[in-house]
Write an enzyme that holds these catalytic residues in place. Sequence first.
Site, short mmCIF file in Angstrom:
data_model
loop_
_atom_site.label_atom_id
_atom_site.label_comp_id
_atom_site.label_asym_id
_atom_site.label_seq_id
_atom_site.Cartn_x
_atom_site.Cartn_y
_atom_site.Cartn_z
N ASP B 95 -34.21 67.33 98.00
CA ASP B 95 -33.43 68.17 96.90
C ASP B 95 -34.70 68.80 95.99
OD1 ASP B 95 -31.29 68.81 95.23
OD2 ASP B 95 -31.84 67.59 93.97
N ASP B 97 -34.66 71.74 93.04
CA ASP B 97 -33.41 71.93 91.95
C ASP B 97 -34.21 73.21 90.66
OD1 ASP B 97 -31.73 71.70 90.17
OD2 ASP B 97 -31.54 70.12 90.09
N ASP B 270 -37.61 66.70 93.60
CA ASP B 270 -37.18 66.08 93.09
C ASP B 270 -37.92 64.62 93.77
OD1 ASP B 270 -35.55 63.74 91.63
OD2 ASP B 270 -34.07 65.06 91.18
#
Lengths: 356, 364
Positions: B95, B97, B270
């Site tokens: 992920d 972000d 992440d």
Amino acid sequence: MLNLGTDEIIKYPFLAEAKAYLKDKGFTLEQFVNDPDHKFIIDIAYDRIKYAANGEIYPSIYKNNINKSSLLPREIFSFIIAVVLLKMSHANILIKKFALSEARRAEKYLEKDLEAKIDIHSDNIREQLEYKVNQQELAIKIIKELFSVDIHKNHDDHFIITVPDYLRHAIHFHELEWKLVNRYVHHGFVFLTPHETVRLLRRKIDQYISSRIHSVEVTSIKHSLQNYINNIIVMAQKFVVPASTSTEYPPCIKHALDVLKNGKNLSHSGRFLLATFLLGHNKSITEIVSLFKNAPDYNERTTLYQINHLAGLSGSRTKYNCPSCQKIKIHNLCFATSECNNITNPFQFKSNNEPR
Amino acid sequence: MNQDSLLILEDTFKKYYFDNFDLLHVPNDSHEREFAYKKFNSKLYRHIALKSDKELHLLLMTQVPSDVYCSNARYSFPTLSMNAKDWQNADLIFDIDSKDLQLQCRNSHTCIKCLDCNAFSTSNSKCHKCNSHRFKVIVLLCKYCIAAAKKEAKKLCILLINNLGINKQNIFVYFSGNDGFHIHVNDSQYQLLGSRERADIVDYITLRDGSTINNNNRPEIKNSTKLKYNQTRIGVVSNNTEIKNTSSVIKTNVKTVEKNTQYVIKSIIDPNVTTDIHRIFRLPGSINSKSGMSKVLCKNLNLFDPLYDACFIDDCPTQILASCPIRFRLKDKKFGPFENERITVPKYVAIYMICKGLAEISQL
Ligand SMILES: [Zn+2]
Ligand SMILES: [Zn+2]
């Protein structure tokens, strides 16, 4: 299955099909041990156990170019008879120590074979090279067959192993050097030296040898072995320490003591915790050293040295303190109960039995 | 959210799903996956089985979910409770972000909504009206943040291919529907790894705890920069992204890693997402109720623009009551700031603002 030569069986006797070998010679194990001509092999078996009990590795003698055909039965049977002796003695602590010592021995040979170093000063380099390459291939094969790990030799004397295979083994180490971030990784492979390759597989090697030893079936053998067995039982008794678990100890310390009492391996941080805690509670160094007697890799001299070091009696002369609960948690050694009462160091522990 | 706002979201989502069944599929091995969904203003429904696209489409039409999820893991019994599922393996997912990238533009497109007095402030520490510290942070779409996230995604892909040896064909980059990218890896070798092994991969990719790096084992780091590597992100991309076979890796000489090539050594991901092997992820093709945009596959990451490629709502004029202390830009039109103003905007803007909590439907 692997097709093993004499050299491999001497280096890795746990791989030998001892029973088939005996049958070949027309013996039962019972006949074999009762034959006075074989007494020297039983003596060697007993020696192997003694080495293991002292935390040492049974030395190899096959370098001195003795006739290999006489060496082979001696090496196979000293190993298998050692196992039989241990099992008949029900000396579980010694079985663990024996497995560990044989594992370290196998490790030594695997590393050497992977390295395939040749002596450039000798005059038969070509032959040597051929032999070494052969040994190297066999070591790679053994690693693949026994531990299901594929390794390949790289151009510049590294071995390469796929990242997932590497990670599966490397996560068992606490040292930062084993973290992937500290490794050269290229196109899905991790690059390792021969020493690192073998070291990475240590747990697998330990497990494999233990399981081989456990799988040996021992049918009771007549009296000729009884003297040896008696000696082994005495030898094992040295390692059994009367349980001194005190209720005043916090659960992490009780756990560490239990691990040792059961002859299991306590991690480095576990040993550090236990030793610093007991030193802080004014236990004598000999008392603490004796607790570690059950550890599968126990060696009195090293242990004594290490505890002296922690006590500040040698080396840097700093006395080490008991680690904090937070650190103990990180190493998965914390077994906190409500009795711990949110303390931050095992030193603050007060049991319910104690007046506060 | 008022009743009218809720109705327009449900209507819009339902229409989107009805018109775009072709974007919504269950994975091939759907019988081994756990599905989950949320309805507007409801809890999460988990441990659901969906055996076919048909079942998925039926769920979308009957429940009109605000969000739909699917597990990265495969289980023997996906509908049982967590302990009884019998985990088999899980895709490796990363992920990226924008919030983790800490760009300077961040403050200029972030505002807060006070949970005590409902006032909006541009500050990010407390409500300017009542000084409350209880607030919801609202981040608006920013092309610089998206561009930076794309760059991290590209670097990650290079690390995955060049270093971890993952085949390009097995890497799928998705826009998350809000503020970043999800990178899904379907490679059987990595699927079996547990959480601890994945944590080590995360540390490798993020170069975490750089002080422990053994430079001798990482010649590419030593060569690529003289700066302290744990303070810099190196974005130079080597062109060498084709996967090699074992025999060519055997020929690699560690000590002479080419000095002139610059290597990607780090990507900001992440860490908690990748290490979780029981997680549920937004189903590709589904709408993200935090923005009204969809999670979509980025076929060409360089050209990808969320407002054109992930926004499927029409621009039919819609009246809303808007409050937003900052200016923002969607599809080359500027909006705001608004202070409780009744305005008419294209529907995709209305939905975006309602999802962000910046507007309500208001009928006179
Ligand atoms: Zn307020
Ligand atoms: Zn931004």
